[in-house]
Motif scaffolding. Structure first.
Motif, PDB file in Angstrom:
ATOM      1  N   ARG A 129       0.881  -1.360  -0.073  1.00  0.00           N
ATOM      2  CA  ARG A 129       0.037  -0.113  -0.038  1.00  0.00           C
ATOM      3  C   ARG A 129       1.032   1.190  -0.196  1.00  0.00           C
ATOM      4  O   ARG A 129       0.695   2.184  -0.864  1.00  0.00           O
ATOM      5  CB  ARG A 129      -0.819   0.048   1.087  1.00  0.00           C
TER       6      ARG A 129
ATOM      7  N   TYR B 189       2.686   1.684  -3.238  1.00  0.00           N
ATOM      8  CA  TYR B 189       1.701   2.268  -4.379  1.00  0.00           C
ATOM      9  C   TYR B 189       1.543   3.483  -4.099  1.00  0.00           C
ATOM     10  O   TYR B 189       1.561   4.476  -5.147  1.00  0.00           O
ATOM     11  CB  TYR B 189       0.422   1.427  -4.313  1.00  0.00           C
TER      12      TYR B 189
ATOM     13  N   LEU C 245      -1.446   2.353 -13.468  1.00  0.00           N
ATOM     14  CA  LEU C 245      -1.875   2.537 -12.048  1.00  0.00           C
ATOM     15  C   LEU C 245      -2.981   1.841 -11.181  1.00  0.00           C
ATOM     16  O   LEU C 245      -2.991   1.381 -10.541  1.00  0.00           O
ATOM     17  CB  LEU C 245      -1.860   3.978 -11.666  1.00  0.00           C
ATOM     18  N   ARG C 246      -4.285   1.864 -11.999  1.00  0.00           N
ATOM     19  CA  ARG C 246      -5.384   1.042 -11.575  1.00  0.00           C
ATOM     20  C   ARG C 246      -5.304  -0.398 -11.508  1.00  0.00           C
ATOM     21  O   ARG C 246      -5.806  -0.991 -10.646  1.00  0.00           O
ATOM     22  CB  ARG C 246      -6.568   1.412 -12.667  1.00  0.00           C
ATOM     23  N   GLU C 247      -4.381  -1.066 -12.515  1.00  0.00           N
ATOM     24  CA  GLU C 247      -4.137  -2.353 -12.321  1.00  0.00           C
ATOM     25  C   GLU C 247      -3.410  -2.610 -11.094  1.00  0.00           C
ATOM     26  O   GLU C 247      -3.754  -3.564 -10.259  1.00  0.00           O
ATOM     27  CB  GLU C 247      -3.235  -2.777 -13.592  1.00  0.00           C
TER      28      GLU C 247
ATOM     29  N   ALA D 287      -3.737  -0.740  -8.478  1.00  0.00           N
ATOM     30  CA  ALA D 287      -4.462  -0.658  -7.160  1.00  0.00           C
ATOM     31  C   ALA D 287      -5.191  -1.833  -6.998  1.00  0.00           C
ATOM     32  O   ALA D 287      -5.464  -2.362  -5.697  1.00  0.00           O
ATOM     33  CB  ALA D 287      -5.288   0.551  -7.359  1.00  0.00           C
ATOM     34  N   ILE D 288      -5.634  -2.484  -7.970  1.00  0.00           N
ATOM     35  CA  ILE D 288      -6.255  -3.516  -7.980  1.00  0.00           C
ATOM     36  C   ILE D 288      -5.598  -4.685  -7.227  1.00  0.00           C
ATOM     37  O   ILE D 288      -5.893  -5.334  -6.356  1.00  0.00           O
ATOM     38  CB  ILE D 288      -6.869  -4.176  -9.277  1.00  0.00           C
ATOM     39  N   ASP D 289      -4.217  -4.758  -7.756  1.00  0.00           N
ATOM     40  CA  ASP D 289      -3.368  -5.767  -7.206  1.00  0.00           C
ATOM     41  C   ASP D 289      -3.166  -5.376  -5.865  1.00  0.00           C
ATOM     42  O   ASP D 289      -3.099  -6.773  -5.112  1.00  0.00           O
ATOM     43  CB  ASP D 289      -1.983  -5.468  -7.790  1.00  0.00           C
TER      44      ASP D 289
ATOM     45  N   ALA E 190      -5.287  -4.107  -3.537  1.00  0.00           N
ATOM     46  CA  ALA E 190      -6.414  -4.662  -2.834  1.00  0.00           C
ATOM     47  C   ALA E 190      -6.564  -6.190  -2.613  1.00  0.00           C
ATOM     48  O   ALA E 190      -6.913  -6.915  -1.712  1.00  0.00           O
ATOM     49  CB  ALA E 190      -7.817  -4.217  -3.713  1.00  0.00           C
ATOM     50  N   GLU E 191      -6.167  -6.799  -3.774  1.00  0.00           N
ATOM     51  CA  GLU E 191      -6.012  -8.290  -3.808  1.00  0.00           C
ATOM     52  C   GLU E 191      -5.062  -8.620  -2.666  1.00  0.00           C
ATOM     53  O   GLU E 191      -5.233  -9.811  -1.957  1.00  0.00           O
ATOM     54  CB  GLU E 191      -5.451  -8.907  -5.216  1.00  0.00           C
TER      55      GLU E 191
ATOM     56  N   GLU F 227      -4.041  -7.394  -0.027  1.00  0.00           N
ATOM     57  CA  GLU F 227      -4.641  -6.981   1.325  1.00  0.00           C
ATOM     58  C   GLU F 227      -5.426  -8.303   1.797  1.00  0.00           C
ATOM     59  O   GLU F 227      -5.290  -9.015   2.816  1.00  0.00           O
ATOM     60  CB  GLU F 227      -5.561  -5.964   1.369  1.00  0.00           C
ATOM     61  N   LEU F 228      -6.399  -8.928   0.806  1.00  0.00           N
ATOM     62  CA  LEU F 228      -7.082  -9.919   1.184  1.00  0.00           C
ATOM     63  C   LEU F 228      -6.286 -11.329   1.357  1.00  0.00           C
ATOM     64  O   LEU F 228      -6.595 -12.057   2.052  1.00  0.00           O
ATOM     65  CB  LEU F 228      -8.456 -10.100   0.323  1.00  0.00           C
TER      66      LEU F 228
ATOM     67  N   VAL G 126       1.676 -13.593  -4.816  1.00  0.00           N
ATOM     68  CA  VAL G 126       0.839 -12.256  -4.864  1.00  0.00           C
ATOM     69  C   VAL G 126       1.643 -11.077  -4.310  1.00  0.00           C
ATOM     70  O   VAL G 126       1.977 -10.067  -4.922  1.00  0.00           O
ATOM     71  CB  VAL G 126      -0.424 -12.089  -4.174  1.00  0.00           C
TER      72      VAL G 126
END
Ligand code: FAD
Lengths: 372, 323
Positions: free
Chosen positions: A248, A251, A273-275, A277-279, A281-282, A284-285, A310
């Motif tokens: 995080r 990024y 960048l959006r790709e 940001a999704i990475d 978020a993934e 984190e989970l 990941v």
């Protein structure tokens, strides 16, 4: 399904955040154990007993949950201050599980206080991913072991007080079934340690043991029993190894850098960048999934391997993207972008390579024995 | 414990009932399933199961968004035909009087950007995405259009009618089921390809022992599980009423799309020539994934709606649930 922290966990997180305020300037991360700044930081943690947060109370710890430990190190990771030292993690947790009362009394109080540091000394020139092939030998001679062999890639062993040494105490052909763990003082006669600089500014070492004599009581756990002990220690540490806070922060820093350079006006840059940001978020989970498993005492090898994959690949993707956005200042050392690039390259090697992690997922999750 | 990824009993029950329903209505094997085409009766049967009312507004709801995601994952695995995302979108966009027929499966919803309308031949209610708004469409003519996915699309002439709201405010209702269908289809393809790789021999070996086969499948399943976690987390936050829920739903749908596309190619490759056959084990799902990715609003176009800053999922927790 629930994804929330309890009131106590939130309060602890706030306490950690407040504690970290005066240390934020250490934003270097991964210049790990033994650097003088970090030793001061670790000692401040030790004062709160946070280095031994999850150890049992009887062993001098606070007996807190794995989730609390995750919260603690994730906040530290977000600030890129440090990684959890091997001494308080892998080493201490192994001593807690397998040490005799005398060994616990000898080692745990000093580790807890950061009065001593330990270097993980597993890898060898001929035994990297294939750790069961370790050759460095410890011969029993009366009440001593005499150790002979070579080790390499051991993080900052030249500045550690002790080595946490994996060595062969039985037949080579017995592979993982004939390995033991022995604590070796760094100042031992016959021990030579040469630092090797890593591209991120850290240091590995190359170690030669030439008839190094160590008392038998420095062996932790049964002779030839190291393999399962190492497995248990790995499982104990899964939740604090790869933390989304780090990604995080990487990024956010890259996003700020891109904005400062005006590169965010480029739709190709925004798309990438959006790709990312999704990475993030993934990731984190994925890391929460592992934290929950460790907290609940569930062995989750495939989930942990997925988490490592990941995290390390996203960490690299963020750094590589930052270098490819076309902003020339990315190469300036003061800006703090090129360090992400240098540092992220090694993530996919240490602690089990990407290929080895893929094998674990293939085997455990898909039933495929991808060994060839 | 406030942190668990386990589904609750109701969600497990919904998953089981959708799975059993798919087995009953489509058959148990890919060979049987891919032969079943969309029919109004099949759609009504799915409606009777209550799936369309999951996540529906107000008193119509028989469950929440997480329940919907669980159900849609199973529908995706089974390749269940029909416009599920458009239907769920419509339950949030249409006036209550019309929603009833949508929930009952008697009014089929077609959603797209004219002149090309997915499910445009069978659609009873047509909704258009026009300049970021969802609008009612008055269709004056339709011509069948054959598609990769094998669904009944149409080239239409249409006039835009009443404005039903900004798509941005409604799109989570579309993104969530779409993402879940993609994750379900992706997992079905990868698990089927892995089973094949665990049995097929070449060079005297099970092909799954070759890393060139095993690793891409491992990468694909990790990507799908990441997407699955993100979809479920987004659904959870929407059920909790979190303001950031819709953003997470969009991220999750995009995560699902890229994971499912990767899964498609990996599955085709792992099966060799068998994977290239029209009636084989992969194409019936991969063609749908390709179509879902590109139909309005496409993954590409949706990506532009994603903010550059996504919130941490933990930071979006609703504080009152933590007490
Ligand atoms: C930053 C960092 C810190 C480290 N810290 C320590 C430490 O403190 N203590 C310590 O003991 N060691 C440490 N190591 C060493 C680390 O554990 C090893 O580098 C790692 O296990 C890989 O071993 P290797 O370097 O010998 O590579 P190799 O095992 O020779 O691998 C070379 C390449 O071959 C691939 N490969 C190997 N086997 C297979 C297979 N079966 N299938 C497919 N591909 C395969 C690998 O993935 C890799 O790409 C550290 C390494 C790094 C990068």
């Amino acid at each position: 399904m629930k994804i929330a922290l309890t009131a106590e966990q939130l309060a602890f997180r706030d306490e950690v955040r407040a504690f970290l305020q005066p240390w934020k300037h250490l934003n270097k991360y991964l210049v790990s154990e033994n650097s003088p700044d970090l030793m001061e930081f670790f000692r401040a943690m030790a004062k709160r007993n946070w280095l031994s947060l999850v150890w049992p109370v009887a062993d001098g710890g606070l007996g807190r949950s794995a989730m609390d430990e995750f919260i603690l190190w994730n906040e530290i990771a977000y600030n890129r201050i440090a990684r959890a030292p091997h001494s308080v993690g892998i080493v201490a947790k192994t001593i807690v599980r397998y040490g005799t009362p005398e060994q616990k009394a000898q080692w745990l109080p000093r580790i807890r206080a950061m009065d001593l540091t330990m270097a993980l000394t597993y890898s060898e020139p001929e035994a990297g991913s294939d750790l069961a092939g370790v050759r460095c030998r410890a011969e029993r001679q009366g009440d001593h072991y005499v150790i002979t062999g070579n080790k390499c890639w051991n993080s900052r062993a030249h500045q550690s007080d002790y080595l946490w040494l994996l060595c062969r105490t039985g037949e080579q052909s017995a592979r993982g079934k004939a390995l033991s763990l022995i604590i070796v003082p760094r100042e031992s006669p016959g021990l030579r340690i040469r630092p090797i600089e890593v591209m991120d500014g850290n240091f590995f070492t190359e170690i030669t043991c030439d008839a190094v004599k160590v008392p038998v009581e420095n062996r932790i756990g049964p002779e030839n029993g190291a393999w399962s002990m190492m497995g248990a220690a790995l499982a104990d540490e899964r939740h604090v190894q790869f933390l989304y806070g780090r990604l995080r922060r990487d990024y956010e820093d890259v996003l700020n850098f891109v904005r400062a350079n005006g590169a965010d006006r480029d739709p190709v840059v925004r798309h990438r960048l959006r790709e990312l940001a999704i990475d993030v978020a993934e990731a984190e989970l994925q890391s929460l999934r592992v934290a929950v498993a460790v907290n609940d005492g569930i062995d989750a090898p495939a989930e942990s391997a997925a988490n490592k994959l990941v995290h390390t690949l996203v960490c690299q993707a963020i750094a590589r993207a930052a270098m490819e956005f076309g902003c020339e200042s990315a190469v300036l050392v003061d800006i703090g972008i090129e360090i992400l690039w240098r540092q992220s390259m090694i993530e996919t090697i240490g602690g089990g390579t990407t290929q080895i992690m893929n094998s674990v997922v293939a085997r455990q999750r898909l039933g495929l024995n991808g060994t060839k | 414990m406030l942190l668990t990824f386990r589904l609750d009993e109701q969600q497990d029950a919904i998953g089981d009932s959708v799975k059993r329903f798919c087995q009953r209505s489509l058959g148990a094997t890919p060979q049987e399933r891919q032969k079943i085409e969309f029919s109004p009766n099949l759609w009504r049967a799915l409606a009777e199961l209550g799936v369309f009312a999951l996540g529906a507004p107000g008193e119509d709801a028989t469950g929440g968004f997480l329940d919907l995601v669980v159900a849609a994952e199973h529908l995706g695995r089974a390749g269940f035909p029909g416009p599920l995302p458009a239907t769920i979108l419509a339950t949030g966009a249409l006036p209550a009087a019309e929603v009833e027929a949508v929930l009952a499966g008697t009014s089929l919803v077609s959603f797209g950007r004219p002149p090309l309308m997915p499910w445009g031949m069978a659609g009873d209610i047509s909704l258009g995405l026009i300049d970021g708004r969802v609008k009612r469409l008055d269709i004056t003519s339709r011509t069948p259009a054959e598609t990769l996915g094998g669904e009944g699309w149409a080239q239409v002439e249409a006039k835009a009618g009443a404005d039903l709201g900004a798509f941005a405010d409604l799109r989570h209702r579309y993104d969530l089921p779409l993402g879940a269908l993609m994750v379900g289809a992706g997992l079905a393809m990868v698990e089927s390809a892995a089973e094949h790789a665990a049995n097929r021999r070449q060079f005297g070996q099970i092909i799954g022992t070759f890393q060139g086969v095993a690793f891409p499948l491992a990468e694909a399943v990790v990507a799908l599980e990441s997407a699955q976690l993100l979809l479920r987390a987004a659904a959870l936050r929407l059920d909790e009423g979190a303001a950031d829920g819709p953003k997470l739903a969009l991220a999750a749908r995009l995560s699902a799309g890229r994971a499912a596309r990767k899964a498609s190619f990996t599955a085709h490759q792992s099966y060799g020539a068998l994977g290239a056959t029209r009636e084989g084990p992969v194409f019936w799902l991969s063609r749908r994934v390709a179509q879902w990715s590109v139909q309005t609003p496409s993954d590409r176009e949706s990506m532009d709606d994603l903010p550059l800053e996504l919130p941490s999922i933990l930071d979006t927790q609703q504080v009152e649930t933590a007490s």
